[in-house]
Design a protein around this motif. Structure first.
Motif, short mmCIF file in Angstrom:
data_model
loop_
_atom_site.label_atom_id
_atom_site.label_comp_id
_atom_site.label_asym_id
_atom_site.label_seq_id
_atom_site.Cartn_x
_atom_site.Cartn_y
_atom_site.Cartn_z
N MET A 1 35.01 25.11 26.24
CA MET A 1 34.64 26.48 25.88
C MET A 1 35.68 27.04 24.89
O MET A 1 36.87 26.93 25.13
N ILE B 1 37.42 30.05 23.64
CA ILE B 1 37.52 31.46 24.05
C ILE B 1 37.53 32.41 22.86
O ILE B 1 37.28 33.59 23.00
N ILE C 1 34.24 34.25 22.46
CA ILE C 1 33.76 35.15 23.51
C ILE C 1 34.23 36.56 23.19
O ILE C 1 35.40 36.79 22.90
N ASP C 2 33.33 37.51 23.25
CA ASP C 2 33.69 38.92 23.07
C ASP C 2 34.42 39.37 24.34
O ASP C 2 33.84 39.41 25.43
N PRO C 3 35.71 39.71 24.23
CA PRO C 3 36.47 40.00 25.45
C PRO C 3 35.96 41.23 26.21
O PRO C 3 36.04 41.27 27.44
N ALA D 1 32.75 42.31 26.33
CA ALA D 1 31.51 41.91 27.02
C ALA D 1 31.84 41.02 28.21
O ALA D 1 31.26 41.15 29.29
N ALA D 2 32.79 40.10 28.02
CA ALA D 2 33.17 39.20 29.12
C ALA D 2 33.80 39.98 30.27
O ALA D 2 33.54 39.69 31.44
N TYR D 3 34.61 40.98 29.93
CA TYR D 3 35.23 41.80 30.98
C TYR D 3 34.15 42.52 31.76
O TYR D 3 34.15 42.54 33.00
N ARG D 4 33.21 43.09 31.01
CA ARG D 4 32.09 43.78 31.68
C ARG D 4 31.31 42.83 32.57
O ARG D 4 30.93 43.17 33.68
N GLN D 5 31.11 41.62 32.07
CA GLN D 5 30.29 40.66 32.81
C GLN D 5 31.00 40.16 34.07
O GLN D 5 30.39 40.09 35.14
N ALA D 6 32.28 39.87 33.98
CA ALA D 6 32.90 39.09 35.06
C ALA D 6 34.14 39.72 35.69
O ALA D 6 34.71 39.14 36.61
#
Ligand SMILES: Cc1ncc(COP(=O)(O)O)c(C=O)c1O
Length: 428
Positions: A1, A3, A6-8, A10-15
């Motif tokens: 992967m 990194i 990855i949009d940080p 969006a990733a924070y929101r997701q996980a």
């Protein structure tokens, strides 16, 4: 992967925590910062901010102090192990000795761990072992951590009530009003309290400082009832009040002291629990109990190295004296704003743990003025927060390296923001 792709946000929101992301977006605060140097942060769009929060007080020497960065880089590149369960963590002894010397009183032993809540949790365990008692006392508007041990000691319902098991009836917790020594005496009267936890200057309570004589009286009352006194200096320890430890001004002799945040300059998660020989002996009473209390990351080389370097920098750069001087200057400048009668109502605190009270938008005592002021200050390039347990106060925990220019920049921005709020109030 990869990194990088990855949009940080969006990733924070997701996980991680979408609601935190919502709050930040809703308030118009910057989401990501790309650079941290000294007392300034730069956001992802290149905007610079004067940081009066400084990692909630952890970035004691400013962000990424070059001496701490160099010391950490050296040990990372070097050949020493970080953790040695079957040996002794080599840098733990020297840091423990230095901390005990600086703390004085009868503090002779140190247990190292990784964060504030853990240090307090450990202090509770050690207090139970040393006294054979289960009761704990804390003070109104205080705060001692998020884990199940310290959480019920919080002097504000915010942290407890919304959670399942809201009653938090486990254990024997008693709370007395801040500063009320007579109420403390009554709470300890049955000689069944293991420890009293006190912040010499409250953090989340908005820089409410104990009068030295009252804190000394707390020590006497505890001693009279066989109760241990724990100074929770997670925030105040290592220079923030202008002394090495906040308890020292009062002459009280705590049985245990917790420190974290600034101990590593905020660069490595580390905490320390200082204690008397008597408390230590109640836990580590024989060779068979040498490992009776320990943790994977205890005495980690990075934390110990950062701690030793931070102490060196404070001593060599005269930062205790500087903290007293710059804290007095900041306070004096804030008092001038109070005198101007523009909605800055009061100042309190000690050293560089200060708070300033902002009038509400319609009701002068409401917290909405302070919240609006935070947002206006962020727009003016200054970062700070309301005090969680007393929200009409703005809490200031800047780096000890704050300069007179920083003070002027902050008070100028605060004055402009206060005037903007005053105009808003006048406009109805
Ligand atoms: C006085 C005090 N005790 C304990 C804690 C908990 O520390 P941590 O957030 O590192 O778990 C804090 C954190 O703000 C604190 O200010």
């Amino acid at each position: 992967m990869d990194i990088q792709t990855i949009d940080p946000v969006a990733a924070y929101r997701q996980a991680v925590n979408p609601f935190r992301a919502d709050v930040i977006a809703g308030r118009g605060w910057p989401e990501l910062f790309r650079e941290a140097t000294g007392t300034y942060l730069t956001d992802a769009d290149g905007r610079r901010y004067l940081d009066m929060i400084a990692q909630n007080g952890g970035a004691l020497l400013g962000h990424r102090h070059p001496r701490v960065v160099a010391a950490l880089s050296e040990v990372i590149a070097g050949g020493s192990p970080f953790i040695v369960p079957l040996g002794l963590p080599g840098a733990a002894g020297p840091l423990a000795v230095r901390l005990c010397e600086l703390a004085g009183a009868a503090l002779e032993r140190v247990y190292f761990c990784t964060g504030g809540s853990e240090a307090v949790e450990n202090a509770m365990k050690f207090a139970m072992a040393a006294t054979g008692r289960q009761g704990f006392v804390s003070f109104g508007r205080g705060f001692h951590g998020f884990t199940p041990g310290p959480l019920p000691m919080a002097g504000h319902d915010y942290w407890r009530l919304p959670l399942a098991g809201a009653e938090w009836t486990h254990g024997d917790y008693r709370q007395v009003p801040f500063g009320d020594v007579a109420a403390l005496e009554a709470a300890l009267a049955a000689n069944d309290v293991a420890a009293v936890f006190v912040e010499p200057v409250q953090g989340l309570g908005g820089a409410r400082a104990w009068e030295p004589e009252a804190l000394a009286a707390v020590g006497r009352v505890c001693a009279a009832h066989g109760t241990l006194l724990v100074a929770d200096e997670i925030l105040t320890g290592i220079g923030r009040t202008g002394d090495w430890f906040g308890f020292q001004e009062s002459g009280v002799a705590p049985d245990m002291v917790t420190v974290s945040k600034g101990l590593s300059g905020g660069m490595v998660p580390v905490a320390a629990l200082l204690m008397t020989e008597a408390v230590h002996r109640a836990v580590y009473s024989s060779p068979g109990r040498a490992y009776i209390h320990n943790s994977t990351f205890e005495g980690h080389l990075l934390g110990m190295t950062a701690g030793l370097t931070v102490l060196d920098v404070i001593q060599e750069e005269g930062l205790l004296e500087h903290t007293r001087d710059i804290g007095a200057l900041l306070r004096a400048e804030l008092e001038k704003l109070v005198a101007e009668d523009i909605g800055v109502r009061a100042v309190r605190g000690r050293g560089l743990l200060l708070a300033v009270r902002i009038a509400g938008l319609t009701d002068p005592d409401a917290p909405d003025g302070a919240a609006a002021c935070v947002d206006l200050l962020v727009r003016r390039g200054v970062l700070l927060e309301s005090a969680a347990h007393d929200q009409s106060w703005l809490r200031l925990t800047p780096a000890l390296t704050l300069t007179p220019q920083g003070v002027a920049e902050f008070t100028g921005a605060l004055r402009d923001s206060a005037l903007e709020l005053a105009a808003r109030r006048a406009g109805g």
